[in-house]
Each structure stands twice: as C-alpha cells, then as structure tokens.
Design an enzyme around this catalytic site. Structure first.
Site, PDB file in Angstrom:
ATOM      1  N   ASN A 111       0.855  -1.194   0.000  1.00 28.04           N
ATOM      2  CA  ASN A 111       0.000   0.000   0.000  1.00 28.04           C
ATOM      3  C   ASN A 111       0.885   1.235   0.000  1.00 28.04           C
ATOM      4  O   ASN A 111       2.019   1.189   0.477  1.00 28.04           O
ATOM      5  CB  ASN A 111      -0.874   0.002   1.262  1.00 28.04           C
ATOM      6  CG  ASN A 111      -1.788   1.223   1.354  1.00 28.04           C
ATOM      7  OD1 ASN A 111      -2.401   1.627   0.359  1.00 28.04           O
ATOM      8  ND2 ASN A 111      -1.871   1.830   2.520  1.00 28.04           N
ATOM      9  N   HIS A 113       0.840   5.095   1.548  1.00 24.51           N
ATOM     10  CA  HIS A 113       0.148   5.922   2.544  1.00 24.51           C
ATOM     11  C   HIS A 113       0.819   7.293   2.577  1.00 24.51           C
ATOM     12  O   HIS A 113       2.051   7.370   2.616  1.00 24.51           O
ATOM     13  CB  HIS A 113       0.217   5.250   3.916  1.00 24.51           C
ATOM     14  CG  HIS A 113      -0.512   6.014   4.970  1.00 24.51           C
ATOM     15  ND1 HIS A 113      -1.890   6.098   4.993  1.00 24.51           N
ATOM     16  CD2 HIS A 113      -0.067   6.770   6.003  1.00 24.51           C
ATOM     17  CE1 HIS A 113      -2.260   6.857   6.013  1.00 24.51           C
ATOM     18  NE2 HIS A 113      -1.171   7.277   6.642  1.00 24.51           N
ATOM     19  N   SER A 140       4.820   6.736   2.378  1.00 23.51           N
ATOM     20  CA  SER A 140       5.434   5.442   2.696  1.00 23.51           C
ATOM     21  C   SER A 140       4.766   4.345   1.880  1.00 23.51           C
ATOM     22  O   SER A 140       3.543   4.321   1.752  1.00 23.51           O
ATOM     23  CB  SER A 140       5.224   5.101   4.179  1.00 23.51           C
ATOM     24  OG  SER A 140       5.651   6.148   5.023  1.00 23.51           O
ATOM     25  N   ASP A 149      -2.712   0.692   8.018  1.00 20.37           N
ATOM     26  CA  ASP A 149      -1.461   1.392   7.702  1.00 20.37           C
ATOM     27  C   ASP A 149      -0.294   0.913   8.560  1.00 20.37           C
ATOM     28  O   ASP A 149       0.573   1.693   8.968  1.00 20.37           O
ATOM     29  CB  ASP A 149      -1.654   2.914   7.828  1.00 20.37           C
ATOM     30  CG  ASP A 149      -2.726   3.417   6.884  1.00 20.37           C
ATOM     31  OD1 ASP A 149      -2.852   2.856   5.779  1.00 20.37           O
ATOM     32  OD2 ASP A 149      -3.458   4.352   7.248  1.00 20.37           O
TER      33      ASP A 149
HETATM   34  C1  GRF Z   1      -3.037   9.047  -2.168  1.00 22.48           C
HETATM   35  O1  GRF Z   1      -2.578  10.173  -1.491  1.00 22.48           O
HETATM   36  C2  GRF Z   1      -2.690   7.797  -1.418  1.00 22.48           C
HETATM   37  O2  GRF Z   1      -1.474   7.886  -0.755  1.00 22.48           O
HETATM   38  C3  GRF Z   1      -3.804   7.729  -0.422  1.00 22.48           C
HETATM   39  O3  GRF Z   1      -4.957   8.158  -1.110  1.00 22.48           O
HETATM   40  C4  GRF Z   1      -4.554   8.990  -2.186  1.00 22.48           C
HETATM   41  C5  GRF Z   1      -5.105   8.366  -3.418  1.00 22.48           C
HETATM   42  O4  GRF Z   1      -4.887   9.147  -4.554  1.00 22.48           O
HETATM   43  N1  GRF Z   1      -3.896   6.399   0.130  1.00 22.48           N
HETATM   44  P1  GRF Z   1      -4.998   8.505  -6.004  1.00 22.48           P
HETATM   45  O5  GRF Z   1      -6.353   7.808  -6.085  1.00 22.48           O
HETATM   46  O6  GRF Z   1      -3.860   7.553  -6.164  1.00 22.48           O
HETATM   47  O7  GRF Z   1      -4.923   9.670  -6.937  1.00 22.48           O
END
Ligand code: GRF
Length: 192
Positions: A111, A113, A140, A149
């Site tokens: 993932n 984050h 991260s 997370d």
């Molecule tokens: C990103 O900031 C990701 O880190 C977080 O949610 C957002 C998703 O943006 N988990 P996208 O859909 O990839 O544009």
C-alpha cells in the site's frame, strides 16, 4: 512463472487513481519487472476505473453494499486469482481488508500511505502533520497487514512542510513524490 516474465500485479483503487496511473506507466516501460493484470474497485463509478478501461486494462468493479464484506472480498479474491495476480498493490483503496483476505495474500499486498509511517496512520495525514508543527512530511510504501497502515515499511520519500502550507498544498507536494516512489518500490519488491 519464468524468471524473466513480469510479475502480475492487481491494483485496488477507490477513487481518481493517480497512483494507479503511475504504476501502469512504469509497467509499460521496456523490461518492466511487473505488469498490471487487473484493476479492481469497490466503487463502480471510480474515475480511475474508467481510465483503466479506456487503456484496455482488465477491470473488476463491485460494491460491498448489499452483499456484505465476506462475499465482496471473496469475489475480489476470485477476480484477482483468475487474472493470475501474484502481488496486490493498493492505490487509494479506502477499505480495510479483513484478516481473512490478508491471510490469504500474506506478505503479497502493498500500500502507499501519505505520511511518514509510523506517523499519522489513517485519514487527514497532511492536516495532522501541519497541526503538529512538523518540518517535513512524506509518503510510505508498506506491506499490508490486518492493522490499518501498519506492516513493514519498504520505502519512503520526504518533502518539506513550508510556511503557509495548508493540507491541499502539502498533499499536492507529497503526491508528486508518491508517483515517483510507488513504481520504484513496487519494482524492487517484485524483484526481491
Ligand atoms: C493518495 O494520497 C494515497 O497515498 C492515499 O490516497 C490517495 C489516493 O490518490 N492512500 P490517487 O487515487 O492515487 O490519486
């Protein structure tokens, strides 16, 4: 799987999918270590899903609403396995996967984050970093476990928090780094 064949990755999204797009772009480079086998979403109307379909990438859309989490996750699991997926990349996927699902893919889900984990798990990471008076923020890539997370951090990128930053300004600065970091770390991860 032959050693020189790209690893098949399935991407789960819930929204616009800008990280998904950066993962797809890297997979299209000659000699890429992974290929995107399928993109799945819990939000059938996710903008990222439309984009993926337009690119000719296999998509799978199913909302858990009305069928329940177990049936939803079983269907996602089947779709991923039928597509030959070996590694799952969450990219703006806004649901917590069950212990059962994580257990079936143990160590094979990653993932991204938008914080410097272990700081600021969960939502509103940028506002929380600003409110804390932090000098820097970042993103991260980590292994997914049953905990939100949590899991081993595979890589991070840092940006400064500048005077006058609000959450949107900081989010935009971090997002640029997310798009660089995620393909790089996923490539390293599938080659490990
Ligand atoms: C990103 O900031 C990701 O880190 C977080 O949610 C957002 C998703 O943006 N988990 P996208 O859909 O990839 O544009």
């Amino acid at each position: 799987m032959r050693a020189d064949e790209p690893v098949k990755v399935g991407i789960l999204i819930s929204g616009r999918g800008s990280n998904m797009q950066s993962l797809v772009a890297a997979a299209e480079q000659p000699g890429a270590a992974y290929q995107v086998a399928i993109i799945a979403s819990d939000k059938p109307d996710a903008a990222g899903l439309r984009w993926a379909a337009e690119q000719g990438i296999a998509t799978f859309a199913l909302s858990p609403k009305g069928i329940g989490k177990a049936a939803y996750e079983a269907a996602v699991d089947t779709a991923l396995r039928e597509a030959g997926v070996e590694i799952i990349a969450l990219a703006g996927y806004m649901r917590l996967l069950s212990g059962d699902f994580v257990g079936r893919w143990r160590g094979r889900i990653v993932n991204i984050h938008p914080s410097l984990l272990p700081l600021y798990k969960g939502l509103d990471t940028h506002a929380r970093a600003i409110a804390a008076g932090d000098a820097e923020a970042g993103c991260s890539v980590h292994i997914v476990t049953e905990e939100l997370d949590d899991g081993d951090v595979l890589g991070q990128a840092r940006v400064p928090i500048l005077p006058g930053d609000d959450a949107d300004a900081l989010a935009a600065r971090v997002l640029v780094e997310e798009h660089r970091l995620y393909p790089k770390i996923l490539t390293e991860f599938v080659r490990r």
